[in-house]
Enzyme design. Structure first.
Site, short mmCIF file in Angstrom:
data_model
loop_
_atom_site.label_atom_id
_atom_site.label_comp_id
_atom_site.label_asym_id
_atom_site.label_seq_id
_atom_site.Cartn_x
_atom_site.Cartn_y
_atom_site.Cartn_z
N TYR A 1 4.06 -6.51 17.23
CA TYR A 1 4.23 -5.84 15.96
C TYR A 1 4.81 -4.39 16.33
CZ TYR A 1 2.97 -1.91 12.64
OH TYR A 1 3.36 -0.90 11.68
N SER B 1 6.36 3.48 13.06
CA SER B 1 4.99 3.74 13.18
C SER B 1 4.71 4.66 14.68
CB SER B 1 4.33 2.38 13.39
OG SER B 1 3.22 2.56 14.19
N TYR C 1 0.74 -1.21 0.05
CA TYR C 1 -0.06 0.03 0.26
C TYR C 1 0.93 1.41 -0.02
CZ TYR C 1 -3.23 3.37 2.14
OH TYR C 1 -4.08 4.55 2.53
N ASN D 1 -1.81 7.39 10.93
CA ASN D 1 -2.89 6.38 10.33
C ASN D 1 -3.03 6.73 8.96
OD1 ASN D 1 -3.40 6.33 13.17
ND2 ASN D 1 -4.91 4.66 12.72
N LYS E 1 8.81 -2.59 15.60
CA LYS E 1 9.13 -1.27 15.19
C LYS E 1 10.22 -0.82 16.03
CE LYS E 1 6.70 -1.26 11.37
NZ LYS E 1 7.31 -1.40 10.31
P1 NAD Z 1 1.58 -3.75 3.09
O1 NAD Z 1 1.34 -4.90 3.76
O2 NAD Z 1 0.62 -3.10 2.09
O3 NAD Z 1 2.88 -3.52 2.43
C1 NAD Z 1 4.22 -4.23 3.15
C2 NAD Z 1 4.79 -5.08 2.08
O4 NAD Z 1 5.69 -6.09 2.55
C3 NAD Z 1 3.67 -6.21 1.36
O5 NAD Z 1 3.37 -6.10 -0.09
C4 NAD Z 1 4.34 -7.57 1.73
O6 NAD Z 1 4.07 -8.47 0.69
C5 NAD Z 1 5.74 -7.30 1.92
N1 NAD Z 1 6.47 -8.09 2.91
C6 NAD Z 1 6.38 -8.54 4.24
N2 NAD Z 1 7.04 -9.06 4.51
C7 NAD Z 1 7.99 -9.42 3.64
C8 NAD Z 1 9.34 -10.02 3.58
N3 NAD Z 1 9.61 -10.92 4.40
N4 NAD Z 1 9.95 -10.10 2.33
C9 NAD Z 1 9.59 -9.31 1.30
N5 NAD Z 1 8.47 -8.53 1.46
C10 NAD Z 1 7.67 -8.54 2.51
O7 NAD Z 1 1.59 -2.52 4.19
P2 NAD Z 1 1.80 -1.08 4.19
O8 NAD Z 1 0.33 -0.44 4.97
O9 NAD Z 1 2.09 -0.52 3.12
O10 NAD Z 1 2.90 -0.74 5.19
C11 NAD Z 1 4.21 -0.46 4.77
C12 NAD Z 1 5.21 -0.17 6.23
O11 NAD Z 1 4.69 0.66 6.85
C13 NAD Z 1 5.14 -1.51 7.04
O12 NAD Z 1 6.56 -1.71 7.39
C14 NAD Z 1 4.23 -1.17 7.87
O13 NAD Z 1 4.21 -1.96 9.23
C15 NAD Z 1 4.37 0.30 8.21
N6 NAD Z 1 3.55 1.02 8.84
C16 NAD Z 1 2.18 0.99 8.29
C17 NAD Z 1 1.12 1.71 8.57
C18 NAD Z 1 -0.43 1.39 8.44
O14 NAD Z 1 -1.16 1.63 8.94
N7 NAD Z 1 -0.68 1.03 6.98
C19 NAD Z 1 1.43 2.45 9.90
C20 NAD Z 1 2.41 2.29 10.40
C21 NAD Z 1 3.65 1.91 9.80
N1 UFG Z 2 -11.85 0.71 14.47
C1 UFG Z 2 -13.12 0.34 14.63
N2 UFG Z 2 -13.67 -0.56 13.95
C2 UFG Z 2 -12.91 -1.49 13.18
C3 UFG Z 2 -11.47 -0.89 12.98
C4 UFG Z 2 -10.92 -0.01 13.64
O1 UFG Z 2 -14.02 1.15 15.35
O2 UFG Z 2 -13.43 -2.39 12.71
C5 UFG Z 2 -11.44 1.91 15.24
C6 UFG Z 2 -10.25 1.68 16.08
O3 UFG Z 2 -10.63 1.17 17.50
C7 UFG Z 2 -9.35 2.84 16.23
C8 UFG Z 2 -9.62 3.50 14.70
O4 UFG Z 2 -10.71 2.82 14.03
O5 UFG Z 2 -10.05 3.81 17.01
C9 UFG Z 2 -8.37 3.28 13.88
O6 UFG Z 2 -8.05 1.76 14.08
P1 UFG Z 2 -6.76 1.15 12.98
O7 UFG Z 2 -6.98 -0.41 13.37
O8 UFG Z 2 -7.22 1.54 11.48
O9 UFG Z 2 -5.51 1.81 13.42
P2 UFG Z 2 -4.88 1.94 14.94
O10 UFG Z 2 -4.85 3.32 15.20
O11 UFG Z 2 -5.32 1.06 15.98
O12 UFG Z 2 -3.45 1.56 14.59
C10 UFG Z 2 -2.70 2.10 13.40
C11 UFG Z 2 -1.89 0.99 12.32
C12 UFG Z 2 -0.91 0.38 13.44
C13 UFG Z 2 -0.10 1.22 14.24
C14 UFG Z 2 -0.95 2.32 14.91
C15 UFG Z 2 0.06 3.31 15.73
O13 UFG Z 2 -2.51 0.15 11.96
O14 UFG Z 2 0.07 -0.42 12.38
O15 UFG Z 2 -1.72 2.87 14.29
O16 UFG Z 2 -0.80 4.19 16.24
F1 UFG Z 2 1.10 0.80 15.07
#
Ligand code: NAD
Ligand code: UFG
Length: 330
Positions: free
Chosen positions: A149, A124, A11, A179, A153
């Site tokens: 998780y 994160s 993503y 987020n 990080k």
């Molecule tokens: P995503 O799952 O869409 O993308 C991560 C990609 O990494 C995927 O395409 C997956 O196939 C690949 N991957 C996982 N393990 C692997 C491995 N061992 N070798 C090679 N490829 C691998 O997730 P995203 O939302 O794009 O997140 C990207 C990064 O940002 C992640 O490190 C995630 O922890 C971090 N992050 C995401 C969020 C969020 O809410 N989306 C918030 C904070 C941090």
């Molecule tokens: N929520 C709902 N219903 C759902 C899903 C989520 O009410 O079905 C609420 C959660 O309770 C929260 C908000 O929507 O209040 C956002 O929830 P997310 O799961 O989308 O995100 P979080 O804030 O819990 O977590 C995100 C990332 C994590 C990261 C974290 C850091 O997904 O990777 O922010 O703050 F670690």
């Protein structure tokens, strides 16, 4: 610059790859496609004009990673690859530690082996644990992290700090995302996880398409204005542009930045924003609180604005509009 983007079909990685290509960089992607699809590469090409070289490779396969790096001669690595489902990490800690920590160590070994000394890491807001509702880069990290998780990080940040102590020329820019929401305005790519999603917006999308009957709002008795949790939702294109700004300002040492908007939005406000953009109601109900959720989390993004000249520009309404566009193109 020649840039290796791990997790680049995912993503956030795919949106960032587009910004990098559009800025004139040469992008190569490594991903094991665990949570993404190879077809994303064609979409990147359609939007940005170039299809990145792609390696279907698992970071746990060190020999393969090293070979890619020996041939690649990269200037910098943007490291997105990792597993990210908070609940799953509680159930499968070993898998999360192995994938995220061992995968990152393998990557860092291959970088060291081939003389790559610059990395931008996807961290994160979770590293702040229970440090408070409004978070700056100098807020405490590592205390009160409630799941493996989040620990991965925090641990990876520590590994990067240690490398910077050992090697004063090493640059580790750590981007702490709040987020991420929304999609590319073209509607061609977006958040499209394999399997059942856990985060709010992918679930809202599945409710909108009828795949999930209704959204469960986790808790309406939090100490916020409307009782639902508040988060700092940042449009993924703003986030992607934040990486470009970070790349342009890289310097030696461990340098963390918050990437957020500085504005918190409640779950009810998110539902209303979606309904306004869609012009129809989104089925939802109130449910029990979800374990580990904090009432409010919001970035203080001042450091990124001052040092990187970067500021989030899109609103939650923009994110909803782009999400609907992506759904329409599915
Ligand atoms: P995503 O799952 O869409 O993308 C991560 C990609 O990494 C995927 O395409 C997956 O196939 C690949 N991957 C996982 N393990 C692997 C491995 N061992 N070798 C090679 N490829 C691998 O997730 P995203 O939302 O794009 O997140 C990207 C990064 O940002 C992640 O490190 C995630 O922890 C971090 N992050 C995401 C969020 C969020 O809410 N989306 C918030 C904070 C941090
Ligand atoms: N929520 C709902 N219903 C759902 C899903 C989520 O009410 O079905 C609420 C959660 O309770 C929260 C908000 O929507 O209040 C956002 O929830 P997310 O799961 O989308 O995100 P979080 O804030 O819990 O977590 C995100 C990332 C994590 C990261 C974290 C850091 O997904 O990777 O922010 O703050 F670690």
């Amino acid at each position: 610059m020649k840039i290796m983007v791990t997790g680049g079909t995912g993503y956030i990685g795919s949106h960032t790859a587009i910004e990098l290509i559009q800025a004139g960089h040469e992008v190569e992607i490594l991903d094991n496609l665990f949570n993404s699809k190879e077809s994303v590469l064609d979409k990147i090409a359609e939007i940005a004009g170039t299809r990145p070289v792609f390696y279907n490779c698992d970071l746990l396969d060190y020999a393969k990673v090293l070979e890619i790096f020996q041939n690649g001669k990269y200037d910098v690595v943007l490291h997105f690859a990792g597993l990210k489902a908070v609940g799953e990490s509680v159930e499968q800690p070993v898998r999360y530690y192995e994938n995220n920590i061992t995968g990152t160590v393998n990557l860092l070994k291959a970088m060291q082996e081939t003389g790559v000394s610059k990395i931008i890491f996807s961290s994160s807001a979770t590293v702040y644990g229970d440090a408070g509702a409004i978070l700056s880069e100098d807020s405490e990290t590592g205390h009160g992290i409630t799941n493996p998780y989040g620990q991965t990080k925090f641990m990876i940040e520590q590994i990067l700090r240690d490398i910077c102590v050992a090697d004063s020329t090493f640059s580790a820019t750590v981007l702490r995302y709040f987020n991420p929401v929304g999609n590319h305005p073209s509607g061609l790519i977006g958040e499209d996880p394999n399997g059942r999603p856990n985060n709010l917006m992918p679930i809202v999308m599945k409710v909108a398409t009828g795949e999930i009957p209704e959204l469960s709002i986790f808790g309406n008795d939090y100490p916020t204005e409307d009782g639902t949790c508040k988060r700092d939702y940042i449009h993924v294109v703003d986030l992607a542009k934040g990486h470009l700004a970070a790349l342009e300002h890289m310097k030696p040492g461990f340098v963390p930045y918050n990437l957020g908007t500085g504005k918190a939005t409640s779950v009810i406000e998110m539902v209303k924003a979606f309904e306004e953009a869609a012009g129809r109601p989104l089925p939802h109900k109130f449910a029990e609180r979800r374990a580990g959720d904090l009432p409010e989390l919001c970035a203080n993004p001042a450091k990124a604005e001052k040092e990187l000249g970067w500021k989030a520009e899109f609103t939650v309404a923009d994110a909803m509009r782009d999400t609907l566009k992506f759904l329409g193109k599915e």
